[in-house]
Design a protein around this motif. Structure first.
Motif, mmCIF file in Angstrom:
data_model
loop_
_atom_site.group_PDB
_atom_site.id
_atom_site.type_symbol
_atom_site.label_atom_id
_atom_site.label_comp_id
_atom_site.label_asym_id
_atom_site.label_seq_id
_atom_site.Cartn_x
_atom_site.Cartn_y
_atom_site.Cartn_z
ATOM 1 N N ARG A 118 0.829 -1.215 0.000
ATOM 2 C CA ARG A 118 0.000 0.000 0.000
ATOM 3 C C ARG A 118 0.860 1.261 0.000
ATOM 4 O O ARG A 118 0.388 2.328 -0.363
ATOM 5 C CB ARG A 118 -0.984 -0.035 1.177
ATOM 6 N N LYS A 119 2.143 1.138 0.367
ATOM 7 C CA LYS A 119 3.027 2.311 0.364
ATOM 8 C C LYS A 119 4.070 2.257 -0.751
ATOM 9 O O LYS A 119 4.820 3.216 -0.940
ATOM 10 C CB LYS A 119 3.786 2.381 1.699
ATOM 11 N N ASN B 65 12.970 -15.665 0.554
ATOM 12 C CA ASN B 65 11.757 -14.839 0.474
ATOM 13 C C ASN B 65 11.066 -14.939 -0.883
ATOM 14 O O ASN B 65 9.923 -14.530 -1.019
ATOM 15 C CB ASN B 65 12.080 -13.385 0.831
ATOM 16 N N GLN C 242 7.620 -12.421 1.823
ATOM 17 C CA GLN C 242 8.008 -11.735 3.069
ATOM 18 C C GLN C 242 7.202 -10.450 3.187
ATOM 19 O O GLN C 242 7.014 -9.731 2.186
ATOM 20 C CB GLN C 242 9.513 -11.442 3.070
ATOM 21 N N PHE C 243 6.738 -10.175 4.362
ATOM 22 C CA PHE C 243 6.023 -8.924 4.660
ATOM 23 C C PHE C 243 6.892 -7.750 4.199
ATOM 24 O O PHE C 243 8.069 -7.674 4.534
ATOM 25 C CB PHE C 243 5.769 -8.845 6.166
ATOM 26 N N TYR D 12 10.499 -7.717 -4.027
ATOM 27 C CA TYR D 12 11.656 -8.620 -3.872
ATOM 28 C C TYR D 12 11.228 -10.080 -4.029
ATOM 29 O O TYR D 12 11.883 -10.866 -4.726
ATOM 30 C CB TYR D 12 12.253 -8.376 -2.488
ATOM 31 N N TYR E 30 18.384 -15.836 5.633
ATOM 32 C CA TYR E 30 18.890 -14.564 6.155
ATOM 33 C C TYR E 30 20.365 -14.716 6.501
ATOM 34 O O TYR E 30 20.739 -15.596 7.265
ATOM 35 C CB TYR E 30 18.072 -14.129 7.365
ATOM 36 N N MET F 106 22.604 -6.060 4.040
ATOM 37 C CA MET F 106 21.168 -6.034 3.745
ATOM 38 C C MET F 106 20.354 -6.409 4.989
ATOM 39 O O MET F 106 19.338 -5.801 5.302
ATOM 40 C CB MET F 106 20.881 -7.022 2.608
ATOM 41 N N LEU G 55 18.077 -4.118 8.791
ATOM 42 C CA LEU G 55 16.771 -4.318 9.440
ATOM 43 C C LEU G 55 16.835 -3.843 10.885
ATOM 44 O O LEU G 55 17.911 -3.806 11.490
ATOM 45 C CB LEU G 55 16.397 -5.810 9.415
ATOM 46 N N ILE H 66 13.188 -6.788 14.332
ATOM 47 C CA ILE H 66 12.832 -7.666 13.206
ATOM 48 C C ILE H 66 13.903 -8.747 13.040
ATOM 49 O O ILE H 66 13.606 -9.937 12.880
ATOM 50 C CB ILE H 66 12.653 -6.849 11.902
HETATM 51 N N1 CAA Z 1 3.697 -9.586 9.723
HETATM 52 C C1 CAA Z 1 2.465 -9.073 9.909
HETATM 53 N N2 CAA Z 1 2.223 -7.784 10.202
HETATM 54 C C2 CAA Z 1 3.283 -6.982 10.316
HETATM 55 C C3 CAA Z 1 4.603 -7.443 10.138
HETATM 56 C C4 CAA Z 1 4.789 -8.813 9.833
HETATM 57 N N3 CAA Z 1 6.014 -9.331 9.640
HETATM 58 N N4 CAA Z 1 5.436 -6.398 10.310
HETATM 59 C C5 CAA Z 1 4.677 -5.318 10.564
HETATM 60 N N5 CAA Z 1 3.373 -5.684 10.592
HETATM 61 C C6 CAA Z 1 2.212 -4.808 10.834
HETATM 62 C C7 CAA Z 1 2.500 -3.782 11.917
HETATM 63 O O1 CAA Z 1 2.248 -4.326 13.196
HETATM 64 C C8 CAA Z 1 1.526 -2.689 11.556
HETATM 65 O O2 CAA Z 1 0.218 -3.071 11.932
HETATM 66 P P1 CAA Z 1 -0.929 -1.966 12.210
HETATM 67 O O3 CAA Z 1 -1.135 -1.203 10.933
HETATM 68 O O4 CAA Z 1 -2.117 -2.798 12.602
HETATM 69 O O5 CAA Z 1 -0.389 -1.115 13.327
HETATM 70 C C9 CAA Z 1 1.570 -2.703 10.054
HETATM 71 O O6 CAA Z 1 1.981 -4.026 9.652
HETATM 72 C C10 CAA Z 1 2.599 -1.714 9.520
HETATM 73 O O7 CAA Z 1 2.388 -1.558 8.159
HETATM 74 P P2 CAA Z 1 3.132 -0.401 7.385
HETATM 75 O O8 CAA Z 1 2.769 -0.449 5.940
HETATM 76 O O9 CAA Z 1 2.915 0.924 8.080
HETATM 77 O O10 CAA Z 1 4.626 -0.874 7.567
HETATM 78 P P3 CAA Z 1 5.897 0.006 7.901
HETATM 79 O O11 CAA Z 1 5.980 1.081 6.885
HETATM 80 O O12 CAA Z 1 5.916 0.369 9.320
HETATM 81 O O13 CAA Z 1 7.082 -1.053 7.708
HETATM 82 C C11 CAA Z 1 8.539 -2.486 6.426
HETATM 83 C C12 CAA Z 1 7.127 -1.887 6.570
HETATM 84 C C13 CAA Z 1 9.573 -1.369 6.167
HETATM 85 C C14 CAA Z 1 8.506 -3.380 5.202
HETATM 86 C C15 CAA Z 1 8.906 -3.236 7.701
HETATM 87 O O14 CAA Z 1 7.840 -4.091 8.057
HETATM 88 C C16 CAA Z 1 10.142 -4.102 7.494
HETATM 89 O O15 CAA Z 1 11.263 -3.617 7.456
HETATM 90 N N6 CAA Z 1 9.946 -5.420 7.382
HETATM 91 C C17 CAA Z 1 10.988 -6.383 7.195
HETATM 92 C C18 CAA Z 1 11.151 -6.691 5.754
HETATM 93 C C19 CAA Z 1 12.186 -7.774 5.598
HETATM 94 O O16 CAA Z 1 12.194 -8.788 6.254
HETATM 95 N N7 CAA Z 1 13.122 -7.558 4.650
HETATM 96 C C20 CAA Z 1 14.136 -8.497 4.431
HETATM 97 C C21 CAA Z 1 15.387 -7.770 4.038
HETATM 98 S S1 CAA Z 1 16.797 -8.858 3.955
HETATM 99 C C22 CAA Z 1 16.598 -9.689 2.528
HETATM 100 O O17 CAA Z 1 15.697 -9.486 1.764
HETATM 101 C C23 CAA Z 1 17.658 -10.713 2.224
HETATM 102 C C24 CAA Z 1 17.070 -12.023 1.927
HETATM 103 O O18 CAA Z 1 17.030 -12.424 0.775
HETATM 104 C C25 CAA Z 1 16.615 -12.885 3.029
#
Ligand code: CAA
Length: 253
Positions: free
Chosen positions: A104-105, A148, A153-154, A159, A191, A196, A200, A204
């Motif tokens: 959504r963002k 992922n 992945q959330f 990605y 992970y 990268m 985080l 997380i």
């Molecule tokens: N599962 C379910 N709900 C979740 C969640 C999850 N994992 N994480 C956050 N939420 C919820 C929050 O509690 C919040 O809920 P409410 O709206 O009810 O309060 C809501 O989702 C937040 O949504 P937003 O759209 O506002 O999210 P944000 O902008 O705050 O953050 C994000 C979004 C930046 C993606 C953040 O969640 C994040 O950094 N997530 C981790 C992503 C991740 O794991 N990336 C991996 C990088 S490493 C990699 O990719 C290497 C590889 O190959 C493994």
């Protein structure tokens, strides 16, 4: 340098100066490959670190600046390497970025940038090496995907889509080249201890580690070992597979 002057396989590693890429380069050099690490010219600080690191590697390793999201740059690069070394035997596509945001963002720019670097690059590089490999009757291609791409992945619709696409691409190309001595496989890291994942939040990251049965992040060496295995000369009967290297992460589901 003429082809006859080169003994040993010639390997290209995209994202070659990154966290995983540097270690993949090290591993391939240890296997007596001539390694060419590819990355962006703009990563000046990282290039210096890489050059200091590789000074300690025993073997041949060079750096070439190329933007792998650009087809024409990839074409020019592969032509230059084939001209200089006589061939390209091994291609490891490890270039990758994240642009995390919930859908959504997520902006169109976050979507397109990610697809260009993580998925278009695989086309750009494979398209430019595959003819030479099939003509010579030998090639090893390893595309680095991600856990992922398999689990979703959330915050990573972009990605996860690109990384799942990488394996679909690999299976299709594996079929096209299977009778021509060229294998195409995917390695899907879990992970790992890289910048990268360091980016985080602690919360997380700790949550993720708690779900890994082995109880730690992967090391780049864990991934490099899988790449070394799949690029070996005698790995010709392994093609079209996805090798997950994730500390048993799937067992958590
Ligand atoms: N599962 C379910 N709900 C979740 C969640 C999850 N994992 N994480 C956050 N939420 C919820 C929050 O509690 C919040 O809920 P409410 O709206 O009810 O309060 C809501 O989702 C937040 O949504 P937003 O759209 O506002 O999210 P944000 O902008 O705050 O953050 C994000 C979004 C930046 C993606 C953040 O969640 C994040 O950094 N997530 C981790 C992503 C991740 O794991 N990336 C991996 C990088 S490493 C990699 O990719 C290497 C590889 O190959 C493994």
């Amino acid at each position: 340098m003429s082809q006859s002057a080169i003994a040993g396989r010639v390997a290209i590693v995209t994202g070659g100066i990154g966290g995983l890429g540097t270690e993949i380069c090290r591993h391939l050099v240890q296997q007596h490959r001539h390694v060419i690490a590819i990355d962006l010219a703009s990563r000046e600080e990282r290039i210096t670190t890489f050059q200091n690191d590789v000074a300690g590697f025993k073997g041949t390793i060079t750096f070439e600046a190329t933007d792998v999201s650009d087809f024409d740059q990839c074409k020019a690069l592969t032509a230059r390497i084939e001209q200089q070394y006589g061939r390209i035997d091994i291609l490891v596509n490890a270039a990758g970025i994240t642009r995390d945001a919930t859908l959504r963002k997520m902006t169109p720019q976050q979507w397109h940038e990610l697809i260009q670097v993580n998925l278009d690059s695989v086309f750009n590089m494979c398209r430019n090496v595959v003819e030479g490999m099939t003509a010579r009757g030998f090639g090893r291609i390893v595309n680095i995907s991600s856990v992922n791409g398999q689990t979703g992945q959330f915050g990573q619709t972009n990605y996860s889509a690109a990384k799942a696409g990488v394996h679909g691409f690999s299976m299709a190309l594996a079929r096209e080249t299977a009778r021509k001595g060229v294998t195409v496989n995917t390695v899907s890291p879990g992970y790992c201890d890289t910048a990268m994942v360091a980016a985080l939040s602690n919360e997380i990251r700790e949550g993720i580690i708690a779900d890994i049965p082995v109880g730690r992040l992967g090391s780049p060496a864990d991934i490099a070992r899988a790449v070394g295995f799949l690029t070996a000369d005698d790995a010709g009967y392994i093609t079209g597979i996805n090798l997950p290297v994730n500390g048993g992460y799937f067992m958590s589901f």
